[in-house]
Design a protein around this motif. Structure first.
Motif, short mmCIF file in Angstrom:
data_model
loop_
_atom_site.label_atom_id
_atom_site.label_comp_id
_atom_site.label_asym_id
_atom_site.label_seq_id
_atom_site.Cartn_x
_atom_site.Cartn_y
_atom_site.Cartn_z
N ALA A 97 1.11 -1.29 -0.01
CA ALA A 97 -0.58 -0.36 0.03
C ALA A 97 1.17 1.32 0.15
N ASN A 98 0.58 2.28 -1.00
CA ASN A 98 1.02 3.71 -0.79
C ASN A 98 -0.05 4.78 0.47
N ILE A 99 1.01 4.62 1.88
CA ILE A 99 0.42 5.94 2.17
C ILE A 99 1.14 7.12 2.45
N THR A 100 0.91 8.04 3.12
CA THR A 100 0.74 9.16 3.08
C THR A 100 0.08 9.91 4.26
N ILE A 101 0.36 11.65 4.26
CA ILE A 101 -0.86 12.37 5.12
C ILE A 101 -0.21 13.93 5.38
N ARG A 102 -0.97 14.20 5.45
CA ARG A 102 -1.50 15.87 5.24
C ARG A 102 -0.44 15.97 3.98
N GLY A 103 -1.07 16.06 2.74
CA GLY A 103 -0.51 16.88 1.78
C GLY A 103 0.73 16.26 1.75
N ILE A 104 1.61 14.68 2.35
CA ILE A 104 3.25 15.23 1.29
C ILE A 104 2.74 13.76 0.30
N PRO A 105 4.04 14.26 -0.42
CA PRO A 105 3.76 13.77 -1.90
C PRO A 105 3.67 12.21 -1.25
N LEU A 106 2.64 11.63 -2.44
CA LEU A 106 3.40 10.13 -2.90
C LEU A 106 3.83 9.31 -4.06
N ALA A 107 5.25 10.03 -4.45
CA ALA A 107 6.15 10.14 -5.01
C ALA A 107 6.11 8.50 -6.10
N THR A 108 6.70 7.57 -5.27
CA THR A 108 6.75 6.80 -5.23
C THR A 108 6.21 5.92 -4.66
N GLY A 109 6.40 4.18 -4.04
CA GLY A 109 5.35 3.82 -2.98
C GLY A 109 5.75 4.22 -1.94
#
Length: 836
Positions: A97-109
């Motif tokens: 899964a790709n997981i991030t928070i508060r607009g911080i990017p998901l440039a990869t995985g």
């Protein structure tokens, strides 16, 4: 810190939003037949000790076991996606899964800027290890009593490598006693699962909890084989002492799940997508019972036989302990330790487009391959005509004129991702309301992995056991030999170790009756050693791949690829020695956080916080051109860390039947990344401003509405390699994401819906192709047949929406076929649970 609200009405009200219930309790009735216990919960994740959720100057949320059920999760990531501010893309299946928070990017995985913890320690030190996403090695089951998240704030200084936040899965410990056993099975998909949990006292001062699961089946999509198979067992034992407790943890995970990589998807319009003929990527895969075994090579030329049904194979054996003791008057020692053996593998078909050979008709694929191919002597093939026949499976030898794809078989063995982690701190509480915490964190993370010689196949686009294709030119010369287009694409061997040390300090104090202030700092140092070998197959010896006794065409394998490239159906290599990159550097980062809460009244708290945190770039740094010198030291282009700055202000309000938390945040993030699928590298800065809302309203008579919403305005503010992207919205970043859960509960019934949705978002940074706004409707219902026995039904994505989370293509016209990962279509599950 004084616990001002521990016995006040507001404490009871706040707990309605952050309710924690034991999974089972031998002496208690079922949840539908007892009043909810409400209390104010102490924050235990990545924050100063002793503060309640109402008092803490951080944004924190949690889900109990009962609340998780309402989300109808099919994977651990689907639990996380309902947390405020968290964007968890669960389109990869049971892992990846790709997981991030508060607009911080998901440039990869992966989850680069936030860590996933179990009982207060990270499962992996780095959340975006190539093919080693943290969620691959953790499972949500009945061993988990609470899922708690801290977003931003003190996560920068109370945990390493997690400036964005921390999600912590906290174990049940068995104080209440009792147990449960349950089974569940898919109604419209193939999976059977058994869960169990049991806890209680050995004696008055010694208690335990044991839980786990076992499962088997295809999983939520049709694969043609049982790809989801295995289980987990977790045990903890707690010894109470006069001055605190000792707790010991054990975990064994041995599980396989099929992972879903980008596959052919039809473009209906800019924003709307669907199935291609004979293949629905939301409910089917390009895996096949006819193509489960792969013969390949590792980076040293050693032959390897690989099983495609392994998918994501996760093996974890860990042991840890926690000591929480008052070692002198008002002096508290907290030490958390865990050592883990972690290994596994990652193998799955990926739809690629070498030379423009994307998903297309088999005839056009054959012509495209023929037109660009050279034989072993550098001569062209006769492309006046080509033939395409099925190479295996039903009708082998028959002509085929349907859709075809180029399958790049991702094939990675994770030999050792084990780690040893210890977090020690001392907290001194003074009579004047001041609290001083000093600590020392130590972590050693191994990254030993082999990217076997990835092979490429031409096969049918078919969701019912894809078949390999054999392609010949007009003279009967094989362009694609029984499905195999090229026997070796790349092969890497990673042998890296990262040692992280971090002293940290926090000073908290009270000002008058209403102000709580804390300031903290952390200094991380990472020592990276090892080497990475970029090669293919080893030596300069041709190998008979297909075993027919003849070395010819694309059945031969060759030496190290050092800048080599495929030329049609025959591998055309620049033969030479493997490229070896030494890794030997030290990097450091200092983090800082300042926060405060103003307790305006028993119902209202205002808070604010500013934080600066860092994230070591780890293994992906090796893939950034020029980042490392030949001797393994850092070049002048990087410090070895990416940094995140966050400013947040918020309000927490609670009455007897209404709770609302609101947090306004502003984030600036540096990101250095390498993307495997595109070969691109990123050195960027992102900015994001947003608002998180989370609340609960009890209407009475059993009706409740709970939910959250996050608005984010994000943009790429700097890009070293592609300045034209500055001002664009980061890929997959929606303006709004939300979860709303209305429910009704009576003495015998609980039913409701979890509505999870998003506004539209661009699938690539070019801001051309987008996914339209959507809402997933997840339904849940439980019948409490008795105090101990219940039957539950949940339906995930009841309206069968077709939603893509990512796309390899950034532009497409209606009617085109792109490569994308959709969320699961409709899946229905029935479960039975007996408590004792």
């Amino acid at each position: 810190m004084t616990e001002r609200f521990s016995k006040t009405p507001v404490a009871l009200a706040i707990a309605g939003l952050f309710l924690t219930q034991p999974l089972v309790a031998q002496e208690e009735a079922s949840p539908a037949q007892q009043p909810k216990e409400k209390f104010e919960q102490i924050v235990v994740t990545a924050s100063p000790g002793g503060a309640t959720m109402q008092e803490a100057s951080v944004s924190v949320s949690s889900f109990s076991q009962e609340e998780v059920f309402k989300l109808a999760p099919r994977s651990t990531a689907e639990v996380f996606r309902a947390l405020p501010g968290i964007r968890a893309e669960s389109s990869g299946g049971g892992g990846n899964a790709n997981i991030t928070i508060r607009g911080i990017p998901l440039a990869t995985g992966g989850s680069k800027f936030m860590q996933l913890h179990e009982d207060g320690l990270p499962v992996l030190e780095f959340g975006d290890i190539n093919f080693g996403n943290t969620d691959n090695f953790m499972r949500h089951d009945w061993s988990v009593g609470l899922v708690e998240s801290v977003r931003g704030g003190s996560a920068s200084t109370f945990a390493s490598n997690s400036p964005g936040g921390v999600i912590n899965m906290i174990s049940n410990t068995g104080e209440s006693g009792g147990g449960a056993i349950g089974t569940s099975f898919g109604v419209d998909y193939d999976e059977f699962r058994l869960d169990f949990a049991y806890g209680g006292e050995f004696n008055r001062d010694l208690y335990f909890h044991i839980a786990g699961f076992a499962r088997d089946g295809e999983g939520t999509r049709d694969t043609g084989f049982d790809g989801d198979n295995g289980g987990q067992i977790k045990l903890n034992v707690t010894q109470l002492l006069d001055n605190g407790h000792l707790r010991f943890f054990f975990k064994n995970l041995d599980d396989r799940v099929t992972t879903y990589l980008p596959a052919p998807v039809a473009v209906k319009s800019n924003g709307s997508f669907g199935a291609v003929p004979n293949f629905d990527a939301s409910s089917q895969t390009l895996h096949s019972a006819y193509n489960t075994n792969v013969s390949t090579f590792d980076a040293y030329g050693n032959p390897r036989n690989r099983d495609v049904t392994d998918g994501i194979e996760s093996k974890v054996t860990s042991f840890g302990f926690e000591a929480d003791l008052e070692v002198a008057q008002d002096l508290f020692l907290l030490n958390k330790f865990r050592t883990s053996d972690i290994s596994g593998s990652f193998i799955s078909p990926f739809t690629d487009t070498f030379g423009g050979f994307g998903p297309q008709s088999a005839d056009s694929m054959a012509q495209a391959i023929c037109g660009s191919a050279l034989d072993g002597q550098g001569n062209s093939f006769d492309c006046s005509s080509t033939s395409v026949v099925l190479a295996n499976g039903p009708g082998a030898g028959n002509n085929y004129d349907g859709l075809a794809l180029l399958n790049l078989q991702f094939d990675t063995e994770l030999r050792d991702l084990g780690n040893l982690i210890n977090d020690l701190n001392l907290r001194k509480e003074f009579n004047n309301g001041m609290t001083l915490t000093v600590g020392y964190y130590y972590s050693k993370q191994n990254i030993e992995a082999t990217w076997n010689s990835w092979q490429t196949y031409i096969q049918t686009v078919d969701g019912n056991n894809s078949q390999l294709l054999h392609i010949e030119d007009a003279n009967g010369e094989a362009l694609v030999n029984n499905g195999l287009w090229a026997p070796s694409f790349l092969s890497w061997d990673w042998d890296l170790q990262y040692t992280t040390t971090a002293p940290y300090i926090n000073l908290g104090f009270e000002i008058g009756e209403n102000w709580l202030i804390d300031v903290s700092a952390r200094h991380d140092e990472v020592k990276a050693t090892g080497e990475v070998i970029n090669s293919c197959c080893g030596g300069n010896t041709d190998v008979d791949i297909n075993g027919d006794g003849v070395i010819s065409g694309n059945t031969e394998d060759a030496s190290a690829i050092n800048g080599g490239f495929f030329s049609g159906g025959v591998i055309n290599l620049n033969r030479g020695g493997a490229a070896v990159q030494a890794v030997n550097y030290d990097a450091s980062n200092t983090s800082f956080s300042l926060g405060g809460s103003y307790l305006y009244s028993k119902e209202l708290t205002l808070f604010g916080r500013y934080s600066e945190g860092g994230r070591a770039i780890a293994d992906r740094l090796v893939q950034i051109p020029g980042a490392l010198n030949a001797d393994g030291s850092l070049s002048d282009t990087t410090s070895g860390y990416d940094e995140t700055e966050q400013l947040e202000v918020g309000v927490k309000y609670a009455t007897a039947d209404f709770q609302l938390n609101a947090t306004l945040f502003d984030t600036v993030t540096q990101d250095t990344q390498a993307e495997v699928t595109s070969g691109l590298t990123f050195i960027r800065e992102y900015e994001a401003t947003g608002l998180e809302l989370e609340g609960l309203y009890e209407f009475g008579h059993g009706f409740t509405l709970q939910g959250n919403m996050t608005w984010t305005d994000a943009e790429i503010s700097k890009d070293v390699f592609n300045p034209a992207l500055v001002g664009k919205t980061p890929r997959r970043q929606a303006d709004f994401i939300y979860t709303l859960t209305p429910q009704y509960q009576s003495a015998d019934w609980l039913f409701g819906a979890s509505l999870q949705g998003s506004s539209s978002y661009y699938v690539q940074d070019s801001n051309e192709l987008k996914q339209d706004a959507y809402m997933l409707v997840n339904l849940f219902a439980t019948w409490y047949a008795s105090d101990r026995f219940s039957v539950s039904l949940n339906v995930n994505n009841a309206s069968d929406e077709f939603v893509i989370t990512e796309s390899e293509e950034g532009f497409a016209n209606p009617g085109d076929i792109i490569r994308a990962r959709p969320l699961n279509g409709r899946t229905t599950n029935i479960s039975l649970r007996y408590e004792f």
